[in-house]
Motif scaffolding. Structure first.
Motif, PDB file in Angstrom:
ATOM      1  N   ASN A 140      13.257  11.733   2.338  1.00 25.56           N
ATOM      2  CA  ASN A 140      11.837  11.451   2.566  1.00 25.56           C
ATOM      3  C   ASN A 140      11.369  10.274   1.715  1.00 25.56           C
ATOM      4  O   ASN A 140      10.631   9.410   2.188  1.00 25.56           O
ATOM      5  CB  ASN A 140      10.992  12.690   2.245  1.00 25.56           C
ATOM      6  N   VAL A 141      11.788  10.261   0.469  1.00 27.47           N
ATOM      7  CA  VAL A 141      11.307   9.221  -0.446  1.00 27.47           C
ATOM      8  C   VAL A 141      12.011   7.889  -0.187  1.00 27.47           C
ATOM      9  O   VAL A 141      11.435   6.814  -0.391  1.00 27.47           O
ATOM     10  CB  VAL A 141      11.460   9.692  -1.915  1.00 27.47           C
ATOM     11  N   MET A 142      13.263   7.951   0.307  1.00 27.15           N
ATOM     12  CA  MET A 142      13.977   6.707   0.617  1.00 27.15           C
ATOM     13  C   MET A 142      13.419   6.022   1.872  1.00 27.15           C
ATOM     14  O   MET A 142      13.573   4.816   2.062  1.00 27.15           O
ATOM     15  CB  MET A 142      15.471   6.999   0.847  1.00 27.15           C
ATOM     16  N   GLN A 143      12.763   6.830   2.732  1.00 28.54           N
ATOM     17  CA  GLN A 143      12.346   6.365   4.054  1.00 28.54           C
ATOM     18  C   GLN A 143      11.596   5.012   4.053  1.00 28.54           C
ATOM     19  O   GLN A 143      11.962   4.120   4.818  1.00 28.54           O
ATOM     20  CB  GLN A 143      11.505   7.459   4.720  1.00 28.54           C
ATOM     21  N   PRO A 144      10.568   4.835   3.216  1.00 24.58           N
ATOM     22  CA  PRO A 144       9.831   3.559   3.283  1.00 24.58           C
ATOM     23  C   PRO A 144      10.693   2.334   2.956  1.00 24.58           C
ATOM     24  O   PRO A 144      10.329   1.219   3.306  1.00 24.58           O
ATOM     25  CB  PRO A 144       8.732   3.717   2.223  1.00 24.58           C
ATOM     26  N   LEU A 145      11.821   2.558   2.296  1.00 26.35           N
ATOM     27  CA  LEU A 145      12.658   1.420   1.906  1.00 26.35           C
ATOM     28  C   LEU A 145      13.619   0.995   3.011  1.00 26.35           C
ATOM     29  O   LEU A 145      14.267  -0.044   2.911  1.00 26.35           O
ATOM     30  CB  LEU A 145      13.461   1.768   0.642  1.00 26.35           C
TER      31      LEU A 145
ATOM     32  N   VAL B 295       0.830  -1.190   0.000  1.00 31.33           N
ATOM     33  CA  VAL B 295       0.000   0.000   0.000  1.00 31.33           C
ATOM     34  C   VAL B 295       0.869   1.247   0.000  1.00 31.33           C
ATOM     35  O   VAL B 295       1.845   1.334   0.740  1.00 31.33           O
ATOM     36  CB  VAL B 295      -0.904   0.034   1.260  1.00 31.33           C
ATOM     37  N   GLY B 296       0.502   2.212  -0.840  1.00 29.71           N
ATOM     38  CA  GLY B 296       1.109   3.541  -0.777  1.00 29.71           C
ATOM     39  C   GLY B 296       0.027   4.529  -0.394  1.00 29.71           C
ATOM     40  O   GLY B 296      -1.081   4.467  -0.930  1.00 29.71           O
ATOM     41  N   PHE B 297       0.329   5.423   0.549  1.00 31.79           N
ATOM     42  CA  PHE B 297      -0.683   6.332   1.078  1.00 31.79           C
ATOM     43  C   PHE B 297      -0.285   7.772   0.790  1.00 31.79           C
ATOM     44  O   PHE B 297       0.849   8.160   1.032  1.00 31.79           O
ATOM     45  CB  PHE B 297      -0.814   6.145   2.592  1.00 31.79           C
ATOM     46  N   VAL B 298      -1.240   8.561   0.283  1.00 27.62           N
ATOM     47  CA  VAL B 298      -1.038   9.994   0.079  1.00 27.62           C
ATOM     48  C   VAL B 298      -2.126  10.724   0.862  1.00 27.62           C
ATOM     49  O   VAL B 298      -3.303  10.380   0.747  1.00 27.62           O
ATOM     50  CB  VAL B 298      -1.132  10.364  -1.418  1.00 27.62           C
TER      51      VAL B 298
ATOM     52  N   VAL C   5       7.453   4.506  -4.144  1.00 29.11           N
ATOM     53  CA  VAL C   5       8.827   4.008  -4.210  1.00 29.11           C
ATOM     54  C   VAL C   5       8.920   2.510  -3.939  1.00 29.11           C
ATOM     55  O   VAL C   5       9.768   1.826  -4.491  1.00 29.11           O
ATOM     56  CB  VAL C   5       9.756   4.826  -3.274  1.00 29.11           C
ATOM     57  N   GLY C   6       8.009   2.002  -3.119  1.00 25.30           N
ATOM     58  CA  GLY C   6       8.029   0.577  -2.809  1.00 25.30           C
ATOM     59  C   GLY C   6       7.240  -0.270  -3.794  1.00 25.30           C
ATOM     60  O   GLY C   6       7.042  -1.445  -3.573  1.00 25.30           O
ATOM     61  N   GLU C   7       6.785   0.358  -4.890  1.00 25.84           N
ATOM     62  CA  GLU C   7       5.982  -0.325  -5.901  1.00 25.84           C
ATOM     63  C   GLU C   7       4.785  -1.051  -5.292  1.00 25.84           C
ATOM     64  O   GLU C   7       4.628  -2.265  -5.437  1.00 25.84           O
ATOM     65  CB  GLU C   7       6.865  -1.272  -6.718  1.00 25.84           C
ATOM     66  N   PRO C   8       3.915  -0.298  -4.604  1.00 29.12           N
ATOM     67  CA  PRO C   8       2.752  -0.909  -3.961  1.00 29.12           C
ATOM     68  C   PRO C   8       1.739  -1.365  -4.999  1.00 29.12           C
ATOM     69  O   PRO C   8       1.660  -0.779  -6.083  1.00 29.12           O
ATOM     70  CB  PRO C   8       2.174   0.245  -3.134  1.00 29.12           C
ATOM     71  N   SER C   9       0.973  -2.402  -4.667  1.00 23.06           N
ATOM     72  CA  SER C   9      -0.069  -2.809  -5.607  1.00 23.06           C
ATOM     73  C   SER C   9      -1.230  -1.816  -5.564  1.00 23.06           C
ATOM     74  O   SER C   9      -1.980  -1.709  -6.521  1.00 23.06           O
ATOM     75  CB  SER C   9      -0.548  -4.229  -5.305  1.00 23.06           C
ATOM     76  N   LEU C  10      -1.353  -1.068  -4.482  1.00 26.25           N
ATOM     77  CA  LEU C  10      -2.501  -0.187  -4.291  1.00 26.25           C
ATOM     78  C   LEU C  10      -2.042   1.191  -3.836  1.00 26.25           C
ATOM     79  O   LEU C  10      -1.295   1.304  -2.866  1.00 26.25           O
ATOM     80  CB  LEU C  10      -3.396  -0.810  -3.212  1.00 26.25           C
ATOM     81  N   LEU C  11      -2.484   2.231  -4.548  1.00 25.83           N
ATOM     82  CA  LEU C  11      -2.199   3.606  -4.131  1.00 25.83           C
ATOM     83  C   LEU C  11      -3.489   4.220  -3.598  1.00 25.83           C
ATOM     84  O   LEU C  11      -4.500   4.268  -4.303  1.00 25.83           O
ATOM     85  CB  LEU C  11      -1.661   4.426  -5.305  1.00 25.83           C
ATOM     86  N   LEU C  12      -3.452   4.660  -2.338  1.00 28.27           N
ATOM     87  CA  LEU C  12      -4.613   5.270  -1.690  1.00 28.27           C
ATOM     88  C   LEU C  12      -4.323   6.740  -1.456  1.00 28.27           C
ATOM     89  O   LEU C  12      -3.243   7.080  -0.953  1.00 28.27           O
ATOM     90  CB  LEU C  12      -4.867   4.601  -0.331  1.00 28.27           C
ATOM     91  N   ALA C  13      -5.268   7.602  -1.804  1.00 29.86           N
ATOM     92  CA  ALA C  13      -5.060   9.037  -1.606  1.00 29.86           C
ATOM     93  C   ALA C  13      -6.308   9.609  -0.941  1.00 29.86           C
ATOM     94  O   ALA C  13      -7.411   9.484  -1.467  1.00 29.86           O
ATOM     95  CB  ALA C  13      -4.798   9.721  -2.948  1.00 29.86           C
ATOM     96  N   ASP C  14      -6.119  10.201   0.240  1.00 32.46           N
ATOM     97  CA  ASP C  14      -7.248  10.746   1.003  1.00 32.46           C
ATOM     98  C   ASP C  14      -7.264  12.270   0.850  1.00 32.46           C
ATOM     99  O   ASP C  14      -6.427  12.949   1.429  1.00 32.46           O
ATOM    100  CB  ASP C  14      -7.131  10.353   2.477  1.00 32.46           C
TER     101      ASP C  14
END
Ligand SMILES: Nc1ncnc2c1ncn2[C@@H]1O[C@H](COP(=O)(O)OP(=O)(O)O)[C@@H](O)[C@H]1O
Ligand SMILES: [Mg+2]
Length: 233
Positions: free
Chosen positions: A103-108, A85-88, A157-166
């Motif tokens: 910031n972008v490297m953080q999830p990795l 999951v990627g969250f925005v 960055v983690g190539e999530p299968s799902l991008l969620l944006a609230d």
């Protein structure tokens, strides 16, 4: 890829029980591009948080990529949040003291990848959002639209299968909002699955399907009419 059945999320507020979600059934397939709309307080964020495994339902079943999320341990859930999951968020949620690249490297960090590989992937994600030339900037040196693009890069960055944006455009002016949505459109065209919460019809119109929530229930679910080619983009 997403299958919710009879999902309830109740909160107890003193004597009162708030039914944030009150019996939600929803199926979302791979590479769908879904707008989740509804008035304030209707349950949209609650639903997003469940989809992203940031929260668990009071009852009901949530299958993500074929796995029953209720069967997962805390560690497995953390792994799903990090990998699938990627969250925005509306307010970007960037770390102010870190550079854009950090910031972008953080999830990795949690993936056990060597730093050079994390850096390579983060640069690639920033290039995808058009910010390959802002690596060493701090978030406060960027415009709102650029900050949100950094947040999108971090989500991707983690190539999530799902991008969620609230409410991803909730803090942006209309032109910048259109830029973010053009970016989402491009990600969708590249195969990304996206769910976007919004209460703005212009934003929802970018998606291919609209799911309408009211009082914790789904009260509408329809494909969107095809958009005219965006001339002024
Ligand atoms: N942590 C919580 N505790 C108590 N009530 C909550 C909590 N989170 C959300 N709610 C309530 O659940 C309902 C749905 O909220 P939410 O999902 O944030 O709606 P939306 O995102 O559509 O504005 C609202 O009535 C809200 O007050
Ligand atoms: Mg909300």
């Amino acid at each position: 890829m997403i299958e919710l059945s009879a999902i309830h999320k109740h909160y107890r507020m003193g004597e009162q029980e708030v039914r944030a979600l009150d019996g939600v059934d929803l199926v979302i397939g791979r590479n769908e591009y879904v707008a989740l709309v509804g008035p304030s307080g209707s349950g949209k964020s609650t639903l997003m948080n469940l989809l992203g495994c940031l929260d668990t339902p009071t009852s009901g079943r949530y299958l993500l990529n074929g796995r029953d999320t209720a069967q997962l341990t805390e560690d497995e859930l953390a792994r799903v949040r990090n990998r699938e999951v990627g969250f925005v968020f509306q307010s970007f949620h960037l770390l102010p003291r870190m550079s854009v690249l950090d910031n972008v490297m953080q999830p990795l960090v949690y993936r056990g990848l060597p730093r050079a590989e994390r850096r390579r992937r983060a640069i690639e994600a920033l290039e995808r959002v058009g910010l390959g030339n802002r690596l060493d900037h701090r978030p406060n040196q960027l415009s709102g639209g650029q900050r949100q693009r950094v947040a999108v890069a971090r989500a991707l960055v983690g190539e999530p299968s799902l991008l969620l944006a609230d409410e991803p455009t909730g803090n942006l002016d209309s032109r910048t909002s259109a830029e973010i949505m053009a970016l989402f459109d491009a990600l969708h065209a590249q195969g990304q699955t996206l769910v976007v919460v919004t209460h703005e019809p212009d934003i929802a119109a970018h998606c291919r399907r609209t799911v309408r929530v009211m009082d914790g229930r789904i009260v509408g679910d329809h494909p969107n009419p095809p958009r005219a080619a965006a001339g002024a983009a």
